[in-house]
Scaffold this active site. Structure first.
Site, PDB file in Angstrom:
ATOM      1  N   ALA A   1     -31.860  -4.122 -29.578  1.00 35.41           N
ATOM      2  CA  ALA A   1     -31.572  -3.592 -28.245  1.00 35.41           C
ATOM      3  C   ALA A   1     -30.357  -2.693 -28.317  1.00 35.41           C
ATOM      4  CB  ALA A   1     -31.321  -4.732 -27.255  1.00 35.41           C
TER       5      ALA A   1
ATOM      6  N   GLY B   1     -27.694  -0.415 -25.570  1.00 31.74           N
ATOM      7  CA  GLY B   1     -27.300  -0.112 -24.201  1.00 31.74           C
ATOM      8  C   GLY B   1     -26.109   0.820 -24.219  1.00 31.74           C
ATOM      9  N   GLY B   2     -25.624   1.144 -23.011  1.00 29.88           N
ATOM     10  CA  GLY B   2     -24.511   2.072 -22.910  1.00 29.88           C
ATOM     11  C   GLY B   2     -23.243   1.558 -23.547  1.00 29.88           C
ATOM     12  N   MET B   3     -23.050   0.220 -23.541  1.00 35.00           N
ATOM     13  CA  MET B   3     -21.801  -0.335 -24.046  1.00 35.00           C
ATOM     14  C   MET B   3     -21.945  -1.075 -25.369  1.00 35.00           C
ATOM     15  SD  MET B   3     -19.484   0.651 -22.082  1.00 35.00           S
ATOM     16  CE  MET B   3     -18.197  -0.336 -22.850  1.00 35.00           C
ATOM     17  N   GLY B   4     -23.171  -1.220 -25.869  1.00 38.10           N
ATOM     18  CA  GLY B   4     -23.286  -1.963 -27.118  1.00 38.10           C
ATOM     19  C   GLY B   4     -24.702  -1.990 -27.640  1.00 38.10           C
TER      20      GLY B   4
ATOM     21  N   VAL C   1     -27.474  -4.751 -30.058  1.00 39.92           N
ATOM     22  CA  VAL C   1     -27.703  -6.115 -30.524  1.00 39.92           C
ATOM     23  C   VAL C   1     -28.566  -6.075 -31.781  1.00 39.92           C
ATOM     24  CG1 VAL C   1     -28.618  -8.389 -29.931  1.00 39.92           C
ATOM     25  CG2 VAL C   1     -27.592  -6.953 -28.155  1.00 39.92           C
TER      26      VAL C   1
ATOM     27  N   LYS D   1     -23.634  -8.745 -31.752  1.00 43.98           N
ATOM     28  CA  LYS D   1     -23.511  -7.706 -30.722  1.00 43.98           C
ATOM     29  C   LYS D   1     -22.294  -6.848 -31.023  1.00 43.98           C
ATOM     30  CE  LYS D   1     -25.771 -10.671 -27.383  1.00 43.98           C
ATOM     31  NZ  LYS D   1     -25.845 -11.137 -25.996  1.00 43.98           N
TER      32      LYS D   1
ATOM     33  N   ASP E   1     -22.687  -6.490 -15.587  1.00 43.46           N
ATOM     34  CA  ASP E   1     -23.951  -5.817 -15.944  1.00 43.46           C
ATOM     35  C   ASP E   1     -25.110  -6.804 -15.834  1.00 43.46           C
ATOM     36  OD1 ASP E   1     -25.574  -3.703 -16.668  1.00 43.46           O
ATOM     37  OD2 ASP E   1     -25.265  -3.958 -18.813  1.00 43.46           O
TER      38      ASP E   1
END
Length: 505
Positions: A19, A21-24, A26, A41, A136
């Site tokens: 996965a 996302g904008g901040m990290g 996984v 993460k 979030d």
């Protein structure tokens, strides 16, 4: 990263992330030392290069997340830095995300939507009591396990935002959160509190019941504009069989002003529990009732404990931690606390200093109590930091007068605690009173006064006071332009913030 990358000499990552996302992002992996599966993460830096301040915040908040002990939160096993990027090693969870569940099933049965949201509320109650806001929350961060339990994911990547971070966020355009689930105060001012999580859960509950997001838009900006200005469609307008009480609760959770929403996750939990019934099997998602489940066995017995007591709408109290065993000599205590703070172990430092403060009582020196309050603040324990600063303000005022710089600094920290706890109205009241005193001491053109006015404008935005915020920030911009060149960061940052506020939808 290359296939089979090993970090910290023990965590072997799979070839590709599962996965992003904008901040990290996984990655699944394997702990070769303990021979168990893990999830790793990593923080993703907005500018693509390591950010020291972001790393510091990540370390601080990951320590808070690691202290959350609840069946609905994945356990945190380890933390570190690899190639300049901070990471958390966490329990790997098996199940289906609620976003995938909605994509597969469409509208969920009312009982299941209520049960999933109620379990999320139980987690949020614990988190909010520990001064941790998710920031979030969304269907993709709720995992339904095969036994019917719900895990709330990504607390470790919910980076803390405090008032001193606002200028950086508004200048870089960094967005913490997912627009389809972001509360108006997050969008307008970058301000998140417990009420922001309640709003995000309201968006999620609406989507579980209706099979579609509460708001949609072709662009991020359009979507954000709808979150700020557009009234949500009542659930019963899209699905008439939903009980009126559930519809009313969802609309209350989606109120634009934080203070108009339910008082906390505990209240939402109490209003949802009566509807978490008729939990029929979800084929292909849950194990059948006949399958042995230790988790269900445990929950069955636990559910009978205090079974005659109705669910409480109150938030759980924040437990007082017993003072840590500490050296008797004050100099040794402070030296040890300094060592812990140097390692970002603020929680341990605060516990150590708490014992010294208790032993010294009000006769203790103000420096010790200042160190204690600051350690609490840096640990993210705003519940305890706020009264510590309040006591410090009272004592310092008695000794030095209300205009002394240490008094003004402690008042600012106390107000910041109130803002970070979601008490926006109280924070505004304290900051506006502080502004009058700072103006008298420093003068209107002092950078501290201008920064405080800007923070007040941002809090006004977060409270839904858009006209007041525009007046405040316009005045700040006029003064900044008078004092600085057009390219000064404070000028451009405030101008961009106002331009976004005035931009038509």
């Amino acid at each position: 990263m290359a296939a089979h990358t090993v970090i910290s000499g023990r965590y072997e990552l799979e070839a590709l992330p599962v996965a992003r996302g904008g901040m990290g992002e996984v990655w699944f992996g394997h702990d070769t030392r303990l021979d168990r599966p893990v999830a790793v993460k990593f923080v993703r830096f907005p500018e693509g290069t390591p950010d020291e301040q972001l790393t510091r915040r990540f370390v601080r908040e990951s320590r808070i997340a690691a202290r959350l002990e609840h069946p609905g939160v994945p356990a945190v096993y380890d933390a570190g830095v690899h190639d300049g990027r901070p990471y958390l090693v966490m329990q790997r969870i098996s199940g289906v995300s609620v976003s995938d569940l909605i994509a597969e099933q469409g509208r969920l049965p009312v009982g299941w939507a209520a049960a999933i949201a109620a379990q999320a509320c139980a987690v949020l109650s614990v988190a909010h009591a520990a001064s941790l806001v998710h920031r979030d929350l969304k269907p993709g961060n709720l995992m339904l396990e095969p036994d019917g339990g719900v895990k709330v994911l990504d607390f470790g990547l919910a980076l803390a935002i405090d008032l001193t971070d606002f200028s950086k966020i508004t200048n870089t355009g960094q967005v913490i959160g997912t627009p389809a689930y972001m509360a108006p105060e997050q969008i307008l001012a970058g301000l998140s509190g417990p009420a922001s999580d309640v709003y995000a859960l309201g968006c999620t509950l609406h989507e579980m019941l209706c099979g579609q997001p509460v708001f949609a838009g072709s662009t991020t900006y359009t979507l954000m504009n709808k979150q700020v200005d557009e009234a949500p469609t009542p659930v019963r307008a899209l699905r008439p069989e939903v009980p009126a009480e559930v519809d009313e609760l969802v609309l209350a959770m989606l109120e634009k002003k934080p203070e108009d929403r339910p008082a906390g996750a505990g209240e939402v939990f109490a209003r949802l529990v009566p509807f978490a019934v008729d939990l029929t099997p979800l084929p292909g998602i849950l194990h059948p009732p006949s399958a042995p489940s230790p988790a269900r066995m445990y929950a069955t017995v636990l559910g009978r404990v205090f079974a005659t007591t109705p669910p409480s709408a109150e938030e759980p109290p924040v437990a007082d931690r017993p003072p840590a065993t500490a050296p008797a000599d004050l100099a040794e205590v402070r030296a040890e606390a300094d060592r812990l703070i140097g390692q970002s172990r603020y929680n341990q430092a605060a516990d150590l200093l708490a014992g010294a403060v208790d032993r010294a009582g009000h006769a203790g020196d103000e420096g010790l109590r200042q160190e204690y309050a600051d350690a609490l603040f840096e640990s993210g324990d705003y519940h305890r930091a706020a009264p510590a600063y309040r006591q410090l303000v009272d004592d310092l005022t008695a000794q030095h007068g209300a205009a002394a710089p240490p008094v003004l600094d402690s008042r600012l920290r106390e107000a910041t605690c109130q803002a970070l706890l979601g008490h926006t109205t109280e924070a505004l009241r304290r900051l506006e009173a502080l502004l009058e005193d700072e103006r008298a001491v420093f003068g209107d053109d002092d950078s501290r006064v201008l920064d405080l006015r800007r923070q007040i404008g941002l809090l006004q935005l977060g409270a839904g006071q858009r006209a007041a915020a525009e007046r405040t920030l316009s005045g700040v911009l006029d003064d900044l332009r008078r004092l600085h060149s057009a390219g000064h960061p404070a000028v451009t940052g405030t101008a961009e913030l106002l331009a976004g506020l005035r931009r038509p939808g």
